[in-house]
Motif scaffolding. Structure first.
Motif, mmCIF file in Angstrom:
data_model
loop_
_atom_site.group_PDB
_atom_site.id
_atom_site.type_symbol
_atom_site.label_atom_id
_atom_site.label_comp_id
_atom_site.label_asym_id
_atom_site.label_seq_id
_atom_site.Cartn_x
_atom_site.Cartn_y
_atom_site.Cartn_z
ATOM 1 N N THR A 9 -3.267 7.067 -17.960
ATOM 2 C CA THR A 9 -2.700 5.619 -17.732
ATOM 3 C C THR A 9 -1.374 5.973 -17.179
ATOM 4 O O THR A 9 -0.724 6.906 -17.646
ATOM 5 N N LYS A 10 -0.871 5.067 -16.412
ATOM 6 C CA LYS A 10 0.665 4.982 -15.769
ATOM 7 C C LYS A 10 1.161 3.912 -15.388
ATOM 8 O O LYS A 10 0.578 2.999 -15.051
ATOM 9 N N ARG A 11 2.181 3.868 -16.047
ATOM 10 C CA ARG A 11 2.945 2.317 -16.019
ATOM 11 C C ARG A 11 4.530 2.658 -15.156
ATOM 12 O O ARG A 11 4.934 3.718 -15.270
ATOM 13 N N TYR A 12 4.624 1.830 -14.210
ATOM 14 C CA TYR A 12 5.942 1.503 -13.715
ATOM 15 C C TYR A 12 6.485 0.473 -14.105
ATOM 16 O O TYR A 12 6.225 -0.741 -13.635
ATOM 17 N N ASN A 13 7.391 0.322 -15.253
ATOM 18 C CA ASN A 13 7.801 -0.837 -15.732
ATOM 19 C C ASN A 13 6.775 -1.766 -16.275
ATOM 20 O O ASN A 13 5.889 -1.471 -17.150
ATOM 21 N N ASP A 14 6.627 -2.953 -15.624
ATOM 22 C CA ASP A 14 5.521 -3.802 -15.979
ATOM 23 C C ASP A 14 4.279 -3.562 -15.291
ATOM 24 O O ASP A 14 3.400 -4.230 -15.654
ATOM 25 N N ASN A 15 4.211 -2.843 -14.408
ATOM 26 C CA ASN A 15 3.064 -2.688 -13.523
ATOM 27 C C ASN A 15 2.306 -1.456 -14.133
ATOM 28 O O ASN A 15 2.911 -0.240 -14.119
ATOM 29 N N LEU A 16 0.938 -1.812 -14.104
ATOM 30 C CA LEU A 16 0.061 -0.736 -14.644
ATOM 31 C C LEU A 16 -0.680 -0.157 -13.619
ATOM 32 O O LEU A 16 -1.672 -0.809 -13.047
ATOM 33 N N ALA A 17 -0.225 1.012 -13.024
ATOM 34 C CA ALA A 17 -0.914 1.406 -11.797
ATOM 35 C C ALA A 17 -2.031 2.214 -12.161
ATOM 36 O O ALA A 17 -3.246 2.158 -11.565
ATOM 37 N N LEU A 18 -2.270 3.033 -13.304
ATOM 38 C CA LEU A 18 -3.695 3.406 -13.740
ATOM 39 C C LEU A 18 -3.974 2.835 -15.174
ATOM 40 O O LEU A 18 -2.960 3.085 -16.221
ATOM 41 N N ASP A 19 -5.108 2.518 -15.391
ATOM 42 C CA ASP A 19 -5.406 1.773 -16.634
ATOM 43 C C ASP A 19 -6.592 2.581 -17.293
ATOM 44 O O ASP A 19 -7.707 2.470 -17.019
ATOM 45 N N ASN A 20 -6.134 3.734 -18.352
ATOM 46 C CA ASN A 20 -7.251 4.412 -18.968
ATOM 47 C C ASN A 20 -8.508 4.775 -18.264
ATOM 48 O O ASN A 20 -9.736 4.495 -18.589
ATOM 49 N N VAL A 21 -8.003 5.552 -17.389
ATOM 50 C CA VAL A 21 -9.044 6.188 -16.259
ATOM 51 C C VAL A 21 -9.618 7.527 -16.817
ATOM 52 O O VAL A 21 -8.872 8.270 -17.273
ATOM 53 N N SER A 22 -10.910 7.335 -16.788
ATOM 54 C CA SER A 22 -11.612 8.798 -17.130
ATOM 55 C C SER A 22 -12.604 9.090 -16.210
ATOM 56 O O SER A 22 -13.641 8.343 -16.063
ATOM 57 N N PHE A 23 -12.754 10.371 -15.765
ATOM 58 C CA PHE A 23 -13.967 11.006 -15.169
ATOM 59 C C PHE A 23 -13.636 12.431 -14.806
ATOM 60 O O PHE A 23 -12.749 12.935 -15.206
ATOM 61 N N THR A 24 -14.788 12.966 -14.428
ATOM 62 C CA THR A 24 -14.717 14.539 -14.104
ATOM 63 C C THR A 24 -15.108 14.877 -12.800
ATOM 64 O O THR A 24 -16.098 14.459 -12.328
ATOM 65 N N LEU A 25 -14.365 15.702 -12.149
ATOM 66 C CA LEU A 25 -14.684 16.329 -10.628
ATOM 67 C C LEU A 25 -14.919 17.773 -10.954
ATOM 68 O O LEU A 25 -13.846 18.638 -11.375
ATOM 69 N N ASP A 26 -16.080 18.149 -10.939
ATOM 70 C CA ASP A 26 -16.747 19.480 -11.448
ATOM 71 C C ASP A 26 -17.127 20.359 -10.217
ATOM 72 O O ASP A 26 -18.228 20.080 -9.662
ATOM 73 N N GLY A 27 -15.873 21.198 -9.819
ATOM 74 C CA GLY A 27 -16.542 22.223 -8.587
ATOM 75 C C GLY A 27 -16.217 21.613 -7.498
ATOM 76 O O GLY A 27 -15.797 20.425 -7.178
ATOM 77 N N PRO A 28 -16.245 22.797 -6.458
ATOM 78 C CA PRO A 28 -16.037 22.491 -5.010
ATOM 79 C C PRO A 28 -16.907 21.065 -4.244
ATOM 80 O O PRO A 28 -18.268 21.359 -4.499
ATOM 81 N N ASN A 29 -16.198 20.270 -3.760
ATOM 82 C CA ASN A 29 -16.782 19.168 -3.368
ATOM 83 C C ASN A 29 -15.859 18.444 -2.227
ATOM 84 O O ASN A 29 -14.624 18.716 -2.428
ATOM 85 N N ILE A 30 -16.465 17.674 -1.408
ATOM 86 C CA ILE A 30 -15.618 16.936 -0.637
ATOM 87 C C ILE A 30 -15.731 15.247 -1.322
ATOM 88 O O ILE A 30 -16.658 14.682 -1.434
ATOM 89 N N TYR A 31 -14.699 14.813 -1.859
ATOM 90 C CA TYR A 31 -14.444 13.750 -2.650
ATOM 91 C C TYR A 31 -14.147 12.356 -1.762
ATOM 92 O O TYR A 31 -12.748 12.711 -1.345
ATOM 93 N N GLY A 32 -14.586 11.357 -1.818
ATOM 94 C CA GLY A 32 -13.848 10.160 -1.213
ATOM 95 C C GLY A 32 -13.245 9.280 -2.309
ATOM 96 O O GLY A 32 -14.057 8.884 -2.985
ATOM 97 N N LEU A 33 -11.832 9.346 -2.192
ATOM 98 C CA LEU A 33 -11.246 8.307 -3.254
ATOM 99 C C LEU A 33 -10.789 7.159 -2.341
ATOM 100 O O LEU A 33 -9.814 7.135 -1.708
ATOM 101 N N LEU A 34 -11.521 6.008 -2.662
ATOM 102 C CA LEU A 34 -11.483 4.941 -2.131
ATOM 103 C C LEU A 34 -10.853 3.692 -2.774
ATOM 104 O O LEU A 34 -10.878 3.793 -4.145
ATOM 105 N N GLY A 35 -10.420 2.517 -2.080
ATOM 106 C CA GLY A 35 -9.981 1.530 -3.025
ATOM 107 C C GLY A 35 -8.876 0.715 -2.202
ATOM 108 O O GLY A 35 -8.230 1.380 -0.946
ATOM 109 N N ARG A 36 -8.480 -0.301 -2.372
ATOM 110 C CA ARG A 36 -7.648 -1.048 -1.577
ATOM 111 C C ARG A 36 -6.229 -0.698 -1.769
ATOM 112 O O ARG A 36 -5.959 0.082 -2.933
ATOM 113 N N ASN A 37 -5.095 -1.380 -1.301
ATOM 114 C CA ASN A 37 -3.741 -0.867 -1.244
ATOM 115 C C ASN A 37 -3.590 -1.410 -2.747
ATOM 116 O O ASN A 37 -3.874 -2.474 -3.316
ATOM 117 N N GLY A 38 -2.781 -0.437 -3.391
ATOM 118 C CA GLY A 38 -2.299 -0.643 -4.989
ATOM 119 C C GLY A 38 -3.464 -0.535 -5.890
ATOM 120 O O GLY A 38 -3.074 -0.940 -7.178
#
Length: 284
Positions: A9-38
């Motif tokens: 979790t990451k907060r910037y004042n009242d803005n919740l930038a990351l909300d209780n995120v959980s996952f695992t990246l296990d070993g060498p891979n090329i990962y696409g990290l995608l999403g809209r702005n913000g």
């Protein structure tokens, strides 16, 4: 290197930038990290690279926190969209400084890339165009040979042939020496074939984490009469539906063969479209 993200979790004042995120990246891979702005992508990459602290939860790399951890930070190279280098440094000095920091630095590769992108080693960063500065970032990221290499929109200002060359070299380097590469981009169609796993963030949450091959095989658009499509998707995970004049198209996860047996037309869904549909989905 194993990356474990636990209730991050990451907060910037009242803005919740990351909300209780959980996952695992296990070993060498090329990962696409995608999403809209913000969506929280840049915040995640900053925490992963040890540049900022989380408000809650943790990121562990091989069981250790990357923040203020020299052993780990010299194994992580983050290249952002801009502002990667001090403006008064020359290209030659930028490369020399980074060569001291990264134990596996490949000077021969750096020299090849400088020539490929026609960069003058004597030029100062402040004199570079946006595309030239991006080319310098790409050079540092690839030549670092860091076990975790992160590219956050690394090619702003580069033309299509220069971007294509970057993808080719990245893939060649990855195949010759595997490492974890995390790639965040809005030009998804250009690079999606490189991705081995895809993560999609929306409003600080993970809405999808899946192997690319599975997405290509099971994310599909099925079309046909309203009755046939509704019957087929009754027990499926539905991303989005469209209706017009008694016909329906549904974007779902499933087996194409099964859809064809129901008399439906089937098309694959490109990863870029899948990201758009998932991040439009109400309540995603």
């Amino acid at each position: 290197m194993k990356i474990e993200v636990k209730n991050l979790t990451k907060r910037y004042n009242d803005n919740l930038a990351l909300d209780n995120v959980s996952f695992t990246l296990d070993g060498p891979n090329i990962y696409g990290l995608l999403g809209r702005n913000g969506a929280g992508k840049t915040t995640f990459m900053d925490i992963l690279s040890g540049q900022i602290l989380a408000s809650g939860g943790s990121i562990l790399i091989d069981g250790e926190n990357p923040f203020d951890n020299r052993r780990l930070t010299e194994s992580i190279c983050l290249i952002k969209e801009g502002q990667n280098f001090k403006k008064d440094l020359s290209i030659k000095n930028v490369l020399k400084i980074f060569s001291y920091f990264y134990p596996k630095w490949d000077q021969e590769l750096a020299d090849e890339l400088i020539k490929e992108y026609k960069l003058n080693p004597k030029s100062k960063v402040k004199t570079l165009s946006k595309g030239m500065e991006s080319a310098l970032g790409i050079t540092v990221g690839l030549a670092s040979k860091a076990p975790i290499t992160i590219f956050d929109e690394p090619y702003i200002g580069l033309d299509a042939p220069s971007r294509k060359k970057f993808y080719e070299i990245l893939l060649e380097e990855y195949q010759s020496e595997k490492r974890t590469i995390i790639f965040s981009t809005h030009l998804i169609d250009e690079v999606s074939l490189l991705f081995e796993e895809v993560l999609i963030l929306q409003e600080g949450k993970v809405v999808l984490h899946e192997q690319s091959d599975i997405l290509r095989d099971h994310a599909m658009a099925v079309s046909g009469s309203l009755e046939k499509v509704q019957a087929f998707i009754a027990d499926k995970e539905v991303i989005k539906t469209k209706q017009l004049a008694g016909m329906m198209t549904a974007y779902v996860y499933g087996k194409p063969e099964e859809a064809k047996m129901h008399g439906l037309d089937v098309e694959g869904v490109p990863i870029q479209e899948l990201m758009i549909y998932l991040t439009e989905k109400e309540g995603a």
